[in-house]
Design a protein around this motif. Structure first.
Motif, PDB file in Angstrom:
ATOM      1  N   PRO A 169       0.812  -1.230   0.000  1.00 30.80           N
ATOM      2  CA  PRO A 169       0.000   0.000   0.000  1.00 30.80           C
ATOM      3  C   PRO A 169       0.840   1.272   0.000  1.00 30.80           C
ATOM      4  O   PRO A 169       0.505   2.237  -0.692  1.00 30.80           O
ATOM      5  CB  PRO A 169      -0.829  -0.127   1.283  1.00 30.80           C
ATOM      6  CG  PRO A 169      -0.891  -1.597   1.548  1.00 30.80           C
ATOM      7  CD  PRO A 169       0.420  -2.140   1.099  1.00 30.80           C
ATOM      8  N   GLY A 170       1.922   1.280   0.771  1.00 29.25           N
ATOM      9  CA  GLY A 170       2.755   2.482   0.816  1.00 29.25           C
ATOM     10  C   GLY A 170       3.398   2.792  -0.519  1.00 29.25           C
ATOM     11  O   GLY A 170       3.430   3.957  -0.954  1.00 29.25           O
ATOM     12  N   ALA A 171       3.912   1.759  -1.178  1.00 26.26           N
ATOM     13  CA  ALA A 171       4.537   1.968  -2.486  1.00 26.26           C
ATOM     14  C   ALA A 171       3.491   2.356  -3.523  1.00 26.26           C
ATOM     15  O   ALA A 171       3.746   3.210  -4.395  1.00 26.26           O
ATOM     16  CB  ALA A 171       5.279   0.705  -2.914  1.00 26.26           C
ATOM     17  N   TYR A 172       2.314   1.744  -3.447  1.00 26.68           N
ATOM     18  CA  TYR A 172       1.237   2.096  -4.372  1.00 26.68           C
ATOM     19  C   TYR A 172       0.862   3.567  -4.203  1.00 26.68           C
ATOM     20  O   TYR A 172       0.735   4.312  -5.195  1.00 26.68           O
ATOM     21  CB  TYR A 172       0.028   1.205  -4.113  1.00 26.68           C
ATOM     22  CG  TYR A 172      -1.146   1.438  -5.050  1.00 26.68           C
ATOM     23  CD1 TYR A 172      -1.340   0.634  -6.162  1.00 26.68           C
ATOM     24  CD2 TYR A 172      -2.057   2.468  -4.821  1.00 26.68           C
ATOM     25  CE1 TYR A 172      -2.408   0.849  -7.028  1.00 26.68           C
ATOM     26  CE2 TYR A 172      -3.126   2.692  -5.671  1.00 26.68           C
ATOM     27  CZ  TYR A 172      -3.303   1.876  -6.777  1.00 26.68           C
ATOM     28  OH  TYR A 172      -4.359   2.107  -7.628  1.00 26.68           O
ATOM     29  N   ALA A 173       0.703   4.001  -2.969  1.00 27.18           N
ATOM     30  CA  ALA A 173       0.351   5.397  -2.706  1.00 27.18           C
ATOM     31  C   ALA A 173       1.447   6.336  -3.196  1.00 27.18           C
ATOM     32  O   ALA A 173       1.160   7.414  -3.738  1.00 27.18           O
ATOM     33  CB  ALA A 173       0.103   5.606  -1.210  1.00 27.18           C
ATOM     34  N   ALA A 174       2.710   5.932  -3.039  1.00 21.37           N
ATOM     35  CA  ALA A 174       3.811   6.763  -3.527  1.00 21.37           C
ATOM     36  C   ALA A 174       3.764   6.884  -5.046  1.00 21.37           C
ATOM     37  O   ALA A 174       4.046   7.957  -5.597  1.00 21.37           O
ATOM     38  CB  ALA A 174       5.149   6.178  -3.075  1.00 21.37           C
ATOM     39  N   CYS A 175       3.405   5.800  -5.716  1.00 21.91           N
ATOM     40  CA  CYS A 175       3.259   5.869  -7.175  1.00 21.91           C
ATOM     41  C   CYS A 175       2.122   6.812  -7.566  1.00 21.91           C
ATOM     42  O   CYS A 175       2.194   7.487  -8.603  1.00 21.91           O
ATOM     43  CB  CYS A 175       3.023   4.475  -7.755  1.00 21.91           C
ATOM     44  SG  CYS A 175       4.477   3.400  -7.739  1.00 21.91           S
ATOM     45  N   CYS A 176       1.075   6.863  -6.753  1.00 25.47           N
ATOM     46  CA  CYS A 176       0.007   7.851  -6.978  1.00 25.47           C
ATOM     47  C   CYS A 176       0.561   9.265  -6.875  1.00 25.47           C
ATOM     48  O   CYS A 176       0.175  10.159  -7.644  1.00 25.47           O
ATOM     49  CB  CYS A 176      -1.130   7.652  -5.976  1.00 25.47           C
ATOM     50  SG  CYS A 176      -2.091   6.148  -6.201  1.00 25.47           S
ATOM     51  N   ASP A 177       1.480   9.475  -5.921  1.00 31.53           N
ATOM     52  CA  ASP A 177       2.129  10.784  -5.809  1.00 31.53           C
ATOM     53  C   ASP A 177       2.860  11.134  -7.103  1.00 31.53           C
ATOM     54  O   ASP A 177       2.835  12.284  -7.557  1.00 31.53           O
ATOM     55  CB  ASP A 177       3.142  10.780  -4.653  1.00 31.53           C
ATOM     56  CG  ASP A 177       2.495  10.649  -3.282  1.00 31.53           C
ATOM     57  OD1 ASP A 177       1.282  10.933  -3.163  1.00 31.53           O
ATOM     58  OD2 ASP A 177       3.208  10.278  -2.326  1.00 31.53           O
ATOM     59  N   ALA A 178       3.530  10.143  -7.672  1.00 29.46           N
ATOM     60  CA  ALA A 178       4.268  10.374  -8.919  1.00 29.46           C
ATOM     61  C   ALA A 178       3.324  10.774 -10.049  1.00 29.46           C
ATOM     62  O   ALA A 178       3.614  11.695 -10.831  1.00 29.46           O
ATOM     63  CB  ALA A 178       5.056   9.128  -9.291  1.00 29.46           C
ATOM     64  N   LEU A 179       2.185  10.097 -10.147  1.00 32.04           N
ATOM     65  CA  LEU A 179       1.214  10.429 -11.183  1.00 32.04           C
ATOM     66  C   LEU A 179       0.605  11.814 -10.959  1.00 32.04           C
ATOM     67  O   LEU A 179       0.340  12.547 -11.912  1.00 32.04           O
ATOM     68  CB  LEU A 179       0.117   9.369 -11.219  1.00 32.04           C
ATOM     69  CG  LEU A 179       0.543   8.005 -11.789  1.00 32.04           C
ATOM     70  CD1 LEU A 179      -0.501   6.941 -11.483  1.00 32.04           C
ATOM     71  CD2 LEU A 179       0.779   8.097 -13.291  1.00 32.04           C
ATOM     72  N   ALA A 180       0.391  12.168  -9.696  1.00 35.82           N
ATOM     73  CA  ALA A 180      -0.171  13.476  -9.374  1.00 35.82           C
ATOM     74  C   ALA A 180       0.734  14.607  -9.849  1.00 35.82           C
ATOM     75  O   ALA A 180       0.267  15.658 -10.318  1.00 35.82           O
ATOM     76  CB  ALA A 180      -0.406  13.585  -7.870  1.00 35.82           C
ATOM     77  N   ALA A 181       2.039  14.407  -9.745  1.00 34.32           N
ATOM     78  CA  ALA A 181       2.990  15.475 -10.056  1.00 34.32           C
ATOM     79  C   ALA A 181       3.426  15.474 -11.528  1.00 34.32           C
ATOM     80  O   ALA A 181       4.101  16.406 -11.965  1.00 34.32           O
ATOM     81  CB  ALA A 181       4.230  15.328  -9.169  1.00 34.32           C
ATOM     82  N   PHE A 182       3.043  14.439 -12.281  1.00 37.92           N
ATOM     83  CA  PHE A 182       3.572  14.290 -13.631  1.00 37.92           C
ATOM     84  C   PHE A 182       2.847  15.176 -14.631  1.00 37.92           C
ATOM     85  O   PHE A 182       1.623  15.119 -14.766  1.00 37.92           O
ATOM     86  CB  PHE A 182       3.444  12.831 -14.074  1.00 37.92           C
ATOM     87  CG  PHE A 182       4.067  12.537 -15.422  1.00 37.92           C
ATOM     88  CD1 PHE A 182       5.443  12.534 -15.571  1.00 37.92           C
ATOM     89  CD2 PHE A 182       3.273  12.261 -16.524  1.00 37.92           C
ATOM     90  CE1 PHE A 182       6.021  12.255 -16.804  1.00 37.92           C
ATOM     91  CE2 PHE A 182       3.844  11.978 -17.756  1.00 37.92           C
ATOM     92  CZ  PHE A 182       5.223  11.981 -17.896  1.00 37.92           C
ATOM     93  N   ASP A 183       3.586  15.986 -15.343  1.00 43.31           N
ATOM     94  CA  ASP A 183       3.054  16.786 -16.451  1.00 43.31           C
ATOM     95  C   ASP A 183       4.224  17.175 -17.339  1.00 43.31           C
ATOM     96  O   ASP A 183       5.035  18.018 -16.993  1.00 43.31           O
ATOM     97  CB  ASP A 183       2.339  18.038 -15.949  1.00 43.31           C
ATOM     98  CG  ASP A 183       1.548  18.745 -17.051  1.00 43.31           C
ATOM     99  OD1 ASP A 183       1.866  18.520 -18.241  1.00 43.31           O
ATOM    100  OD2 ASP A 183       0.639  19.518 -16.736  1.00 43.31           O
TER     101      ASP A 183
END
Length: 383
Positions: A169-183
């Protein structure tokens, strides 16, 4: 090898051109189960797992991780395998990694395929909310909606859903952080590697408009839309994805076939292709991709020089059928009978008089056939 090295699976010949395959958030490299084995007939395929997925160390990333951080892990994996330059294909988050590599590390990529992905993922808020949900309640709530997000109604791949459930779960949530910041929209025009975009016509997560946006910005990019495919098109419509990837990644084979025809002539290549069978297909691909697509296209030596070297090697090993073919190729490439004779005379010194004697007999027969054609051009008689 570092403790944070991504888990991976390698398939295909170690000497084949390398191809790295990246997964979507929540999946493992099993996402490529129905395409990687086929791709490995012509490539050294390495499919990798995101941190916290499929056994990759969750501790490799933490809150606030970026796509750049994930790309660095992929490059670390490639370096550990002795892979310098490689082709790359990725789905969703794996596709974002590919876009980052194309922008920031173009020297490492030979070509790129971005599948059901985006240069941005709909803004930060939805991903921040999902990351917060997973950190608070675990993966249960998002696993429950996986089929609806990944596939069209009535379709599922239980193994991928199970991978989602087993992710950290922690790594999954961190990957969500990566997607949130990606542009990376403002950098798309700087991408120069050959780029293929594949969109699932029914994809709610990264709809075709997201792939069209990339295709419009990247010079020379190709866009393929797959009807009936949702977000994980490589699992739902593997044949269509495989067809598009093969066409995109077979550049060496295409170039090789062009050079092969230029050197040996259409008649010879057409005969070779006509004789091709399922048993010999991989060998024919190997010849076109490696011998003709990589070696004969290298401009370090001229084709005349390559012809002379090839004639010498064939004499040395007594490959007389191949020698006849390459005498014809040498004439096609502009070598005179006198120059061919000088090459064969040189082989008498270094390969032995008997070898040169047999080679002169082969060359004399081929040159006589050419003369019999009556126009001084290389013969197209069957070899």
């Amino acid at each position: 090898m570092t403790a944070n090295l991504l888990t991976h699976r390698a398939e295909g010949s170690p000497t084949a051109p390398p191809l790295l395959l990246g997964p979507s958030l929540g999946t493992s490299y099993a996402l490529w189960d129905r395409t990687a084995p086929e791709l490995s007939t012509s490539h050294r395929v390495v499919r990798w797992n995101l941190p916290g997925h499929g056994g990759s160390p969750a501790g490799a990333i933490g809150p606030g991780v970026t796509v750049a951080d994930l790309a660095a892990l992929v490059l670390e994996l490639a370096d550990s395998l002795g892979i310098g330059r490689f082709a790359y294909a990725g789905v969703s988050l794996g596709g974002a990694v590919g876009l980052h590599l194309a922008v920031h590390h173009p020297e490492r990529l030979s070509s790129l395929a971005v599948i059901c992905s985006s240069a941005h993922f709909g803004g930060a808020k939805p991903w921040e909310e999902r990351a917060e949900l997973v950190r608070r309640e675990g993966l249960g709530p998002v696993v429950a909606t996986a089929d609806a997000r990944w596939f069209t109604a009535g379709f599922t791949v239980p193994e991928l859903v199970e991978d989602h459930r087993d992710a950290d779960p922690g790594a999954y949530a961190a990957c969500c952080d990566a997607l949130a910041a990606f542009d990376i929209r403002d950098r798309l025009a700087s991408i120069t590697v050959p780029t293929l975009l594949i969109a699932g016509r029914e994809d709610p997560a990264t709809p075709p408009a997201h792939l069209r946006e990339i295709a419009d910005a990247v010079r020379g990019a190709t866009l393929v839309e797959i009807p009936g495919a949702s977000h994980l098109a490589s699992a739902q419509c593997p044949e269509a994805v495989l067809t598009a990837l093969r066409a995109h990644f077979s550049g060496d084979a295409r170039r090789g076939m062009e050079v092969r025809r230029q050197v040996l002539g259409d008649a010879h290549v057409d005969r070779a292709q006509a004789r091709q069978s399922p048993f010999t297909a991989r060998f024919q691909d190997f010849i076109s991709r490696y011998a003709w697509g990589e070696i004969w296209t290298d401009t370090t030596l001229t084709r005349r020089e390559r012809s002379m070297i090839t004639l010498t090697a064939l004499v040395a090993h007594g490959h007389h059928d191949e020698l006849a073919m390459h005498v014809r190729a040498a004439r096609r490439g502009g070598l005179t009978p006198e120059e061919i004779g000088a090459v064969l005379l040189q082989t008498a010194v270094y390969c032995g008089v008997p070898a040169a004697n047999a080679a002169f007999a082969v060359a004399q027969r081929v040159l006589a056939e050419e003369t019999a054609d009556g126009d001084g051009s290389p013969s197209h008689a069957p070899d």
